[in-house]
Motif scaffolding. Structure first.
Motif, PDB file in Angstrom:
ATOM      1  N   GLY A  40       0.782  -1.233   0.000  1.00  0.00           N
ATOM      2  CA  GLY A  40       0.000   0.000   0.000  1.00  0.00           C
ATOM      3  C   GLY A  40       0.811   1.279   0.000  1.00  0.00           C
ATOM      4  O   GLY A  40       0.267   2.366   0.042  1.00  0.00           O
ATOM      5  N   ARG A  41       2.147   1.170  -0.042  1.00  0.00           N
ATOM      6  CA  ARG A  41       3.025   2.354  -0.056  1.00  0.00           C
ATOM      7  C   ARG A  41       3.669   2.496  -1.429  1.00  0.00           C
ATOM      8  O   ARG A  41       4.003   1.512  -2.076  1.00  0.00           O
ATOM      9  CB  ARG A  41       4.138   2.218   0.981  1.00  0.00           C
ATOM     10  N   GLN A  42       3.858   3.752  -1.826  1.00  0.00           N
ATOM     11  CA  GLN A  42       4.495   4.003  -3.104  1.00  0.00           C
ATOM     12  C   GLN A  42       5.971   3.614  -3.051  1.00  0.00           C
ATOM     13  O   GLN A  42       6.605   3.684  -2.000  1.00  0.00           O
ATOM     14  CB  GLN A  42       4.380   5.475  -3.486  1.00  0.00           C
ATOM     15  N   MET A  43       6.497   3.215  -4.212  1.00  0.00           N
ATOM     16  CA  MET A  43       7.911   2.875  -4.325  1.00  0.00           C
ATOM     17  C   MET A  43       8.600   4.007  -5.093  1.00  0.00           C
ATOM     18  O   MET A  43       8.165   4.384  -6.172  1.00  0.00           O
ATOM     19  CB  MET A  43       8.088   1.547  -5.054  1.00  0.00           C
ATOM     20  N   TYR A  44       9.672   4.545  -4.526  1.00  0.00           N
ATOM     21  CA  TYR A  44      10.365   5.698  -5.073  1.00  0.00           C
ATOM     22  C   TYR A  44      11.686   5.306  -5.706  1.00  0.00           C
ATOM     23  O   TYR A  44      12.342   4.359  -5.271  1.00  0.00           O
ATOM     24  CB  TYR A  44      10.620   6.741  -3.978  1.00  0.00           C
ATOM     25  N   VAL A  45      12.088   6.067  -6.717  1.00  0.00           N
ATOM     26  CA  VAL A  45      13.413   5.922  -7.310  1.00  0.00           C
ATOM     27  C   VAL A  45      14.401   6.520  -6.319  1.00  0.00           C
ATOM     28  O   VAL A  45      14.215   7.645  -5.842  1.00  0.00           O
ATOM     29  CB  VAL A  45      13.495   6.670  -8.660  1.00  0.00           C
ATOM     30  N   ALA A  46      15.453   5.776  -5.980  1.00  0.00           N
ATOM     31  CA  ALA A  46      16.450   6.250  -5.015  1.00  0.00           C
ATOM     32  C   ALA A  46      17.804   5.636  -5.346  1.00  0.00           C
ATOM     33  O   ALA A  46      17.885   4.552  -5.935  1.00  0.00           O
ATOM     34  CB  ALA A  46      16.042   5.883  -3.598  1.00  0.00           C
ATOM     35  N   LEU A  47      18.852   6.346  -4.969  1.00  0.00           N
ATOM     36  CA  LEU A  47      20.219   5.873  -5.168  1.00  0.00           C
ATOM     37  C   LEU A  47      20.918   5.770  -3.820  1.00  0.00           C
ATOM     38  O   LEU A  47      20.706   6.603  -2.946  1.00  0.00           O
ATOM     39  CB  LEU A  47      20.996   6.852  -6.058  1.00  0.00           C
ATOM     40  N   ASN A  48      21.772   4.754  -3.674  1.00  0.00           N
ATOM     41  CA  ASN A  48      22.535   4.640  -2.431  1.00  0.00           C
ATOM     42  C   ASN A  48      23.769   5.537  -2.500  1.00  0.00           C
ATOM     43  O   ASN A  48      23.967   6.261  -3.483  1.00  0.00           O
ATOM     44  CB  ASN A  48      22.895   3.178  -2.134  1.00  0.00           C
ATOM     45  N   GLY A  49      24.611   5.514  -1.509  1.00  0.00           N
ATOM     46  CA  GLY A  49      25.778   6.378  -1.438  1.00  0.00           C
ATOM     47  C   GLY A  49      26.776   6.164  -2.561  1.00  0.00           C
ATOM     48  O   GLY A  49      27.541   7.063  -2.901  1.00  0.00           O
ATOM     49  N   LYS A  50      26.784   4.986  -3.152  1.00  0.00           N
ATOM     50  CA  LYS A  50      27.708   4.687  -4.249  1.00  0.00           C
ATOM     51  C   LYS A  50      27.092   4.949  -5.617  1.00  0.00           C
ATOM     52  O   LYS A  50      27.719   4.710  -6.635  1.00  0.00           O
ATOM     53  CB  LYS A  50      28.173   3.236  -4.161  1.00  0.00           C
ATOM     54  N   GLY A  51      25.837   5.390  -5.627  1.00  0.00           N
ATOM     55  CA  GLY A  51      25.173   5.697  -6.897  1.00  0.00           C
ATOM     56  C   GLY A  51      24.407   4.541  -7.501  1.00  0.00           C
ATOM     57  O   GLY A  51      23.864   4.664  -8.599  1.00  0.00           O
ATOM     58  N   ALA A  52      24.335   3.421  -6.817  1.00  0.00           N
ATOM     59  CA  ALA A  52      23.578   2.270  -7.311  1.00  0.00           C
ATOM     60  C   ALA A  52      22.101   2.435  -6.924  1.00  0.00           C
ATOM     61  O   ALA A  52      21.788   3.001  -5.876  1.00  0.00           O
ATOM     62  CB  ALA A  52      24.127   0.985  -6.718  1.00  0.00           C
ATOM     63  N   PRO A  53      21.182   1.951  -7.758  1.00  0.00           N
ATOM     64  CA  PRO A  53      19.766   2.093  -7.427  1.00  0.00           C
ATOM     65  C   PRO A  53      19.367   1.248  -6.221  1.00  0.00           C
ATOM     66  O   PRO A  53      19.872   0.145  -6.020  1.00  0.00           O
ATOM     67  CB  PRO A  53      19.044   1.611  -8.683  1.00  0.00           C
TER      68      PRO A  53
END
Length: 91
Positions: A40-53
């Motif tokens: 029931g929660r939206q999934m967001y585009v995000a990157l970790n500290g190394k730039g990987a999704p």
């Protein structure tokens, strides 16, 4: 983003390519999957500290890893001396 929250590149536009853009109060943009949710929660585009999704299931709107700065469209005008040609390049 597929229904499991994994980001991937596609040669053709499909339903997984649709994202909702939201301009946050702090001036950053967030991008959520248009079609898919996790519990029931939206999934967001995000990157970790190394730039990987990051997986969409692990992201929230308030996570700083999901905040992106908007980039204004810039035009660079180049004039080439040969052939008297002028080219515009969008950056």
């Amino acid at each position: 983003m597929n229904k499991k929250g994994k980001l991937y590149g596609s040669k053709e536009f499909n339903n997984d390519c649709k994202l909702k853009e939201r301009i946050e109060e702090n001036g950053y943009n967030t991008y959520a999957s248009f079609n898919w949710q996790h519990n029931g929660r939206q999934m967001y585009v995000a990157l970790n500290g190394k730039g990987a999704p990051r997986r969409g299931q692990k992201t929230r709107r308030k996570n700083t890893s999901a905040h992106f700065l908007p980039m204004p469209k810039l035009y660079l005008h180049l004039t080439e001396s040969f052939n008297g040609r002028s080219d515009k390049i969008a950056l």
